[in-house]
Design a protein around this motif. Structure first.
Motif, PDB file in Angstrom:
ATOM      1  N   ARG A  80       0.829  -1.218   0.000  1.00 21.82           N
ATOM      2  CA  ARG A  80       0.000   0.000   0.000  1.00 21.82           C
ATOM      3  C   ARG A  80       0.855   1.257   0.000  1.00 21.82           C
ATOM      4  N   SER A 129      -2.721  -5.618  -6.700  1.00 18.85           N
ATOM      5  CA  SER A 129      -4.003  -4.952  -6.519  1.00 18.85           C
ATOM      6  C   SER A 129      -3.948  -3.532  -7.062  1.00 18.85           C
ATOM      7  N   ASN A 166      -5.440  -1.028  -5.628  1.00 16.52           N
ATOM      8  CA  ASN A 166      -5.537  -0.058  -4.538  1.00 16.52           C
ATOM      9  C   ASN A 166      -4.271   0.012  -3.685  1.00 16.52           C
ATOM     10  N   HIS A 167      -3.143  -0.255  -4.291  1.00 17.65           N
ATOM     11  CA  HIS A 167      -1.878  -0.222  -3.557  1.00 17.65           C
ATOM     12  C   HIS A 167      -1.095   1.061  -3.759  1.00 17.65           C
TER      13      HIS A 167
END
Length: 163
Positions: free
Chosen positions: A44, A62, A64-65
């Motif tokens: 993240r 992903s 959303n990182h």
């Protein structure tokens, strides 16, 4: 040969090394590898990843990182994308196309535009940013930046592997 230690996260001091796999902490990380072949997972936040030589792999699991900055992406380095979590028709082991294809496309240019209605990787050579658009020219999803590729103006389909 012993492996030179990696630099750790300035804010948290936490970076995990397992063999030649370097994984960020979930906070903003600054991860520097060695001359060895290594795999980087920023996790993240907006991380700074430096391979340091070797044939390195920069893995994205992903959308959303955050937007990771890869400071030294070279012609022998690879970006790995997880098909299951990115979606858009990507299939494990299937190379991206340079033309519209249901299994994913790589478009490179100063202002790349999506082709077709499946997964598109848009490599903007002007601002050195790689983005992903799950539905291409469709209107359900927008392109999301996933990486800044410092010094990279041309990215090839061989440099993005779908896993």
């Amino acid at each position: 040969n012993p492996i030179t230690p990696i630099s750790s996260d300035v804010a948290t001091g936490f970076t995990t090394r397992t063999d030649n796999r370097l994984k960020g902490s979930g906070s903003i990380d600054n991860i520097t590898g060695t001359a060895a072949n290594e795999e980087f997972r920023g996790m993240r936040c907006n991380d700074v990843l430096t391979g340091g030589g070797g044939n390195d792999v920069f893995a994205f699991g992903s959308l959303n990182h955050g937007v990771d900055t890869i400071t030294d992406f070279g012609r022998d380095d690879i970006i790995k994308i997880t098909a299951k979590t990115f979606g858009g028709g990507l299939r494990k082991g299937v190379e991206l196309s340079k033309t519209s294809a249901s299994t994913g496309v790589l478009v490179t240019g100063n202002n790349p535009l999506s082709l077709g209605s499946s997964a598109n990787f848009l490599n903007n050579s002007k601002i050195q940013t790689l983005s992903f658009d799950r539905d291409g020219s469709g209107n359900q999803f927008s392109a999301v930046a996933i990486a800044k590729l410092n010094g990279v103006s041309n990215l090839t389909t061989e440099q993005i592997q779908i896993i």
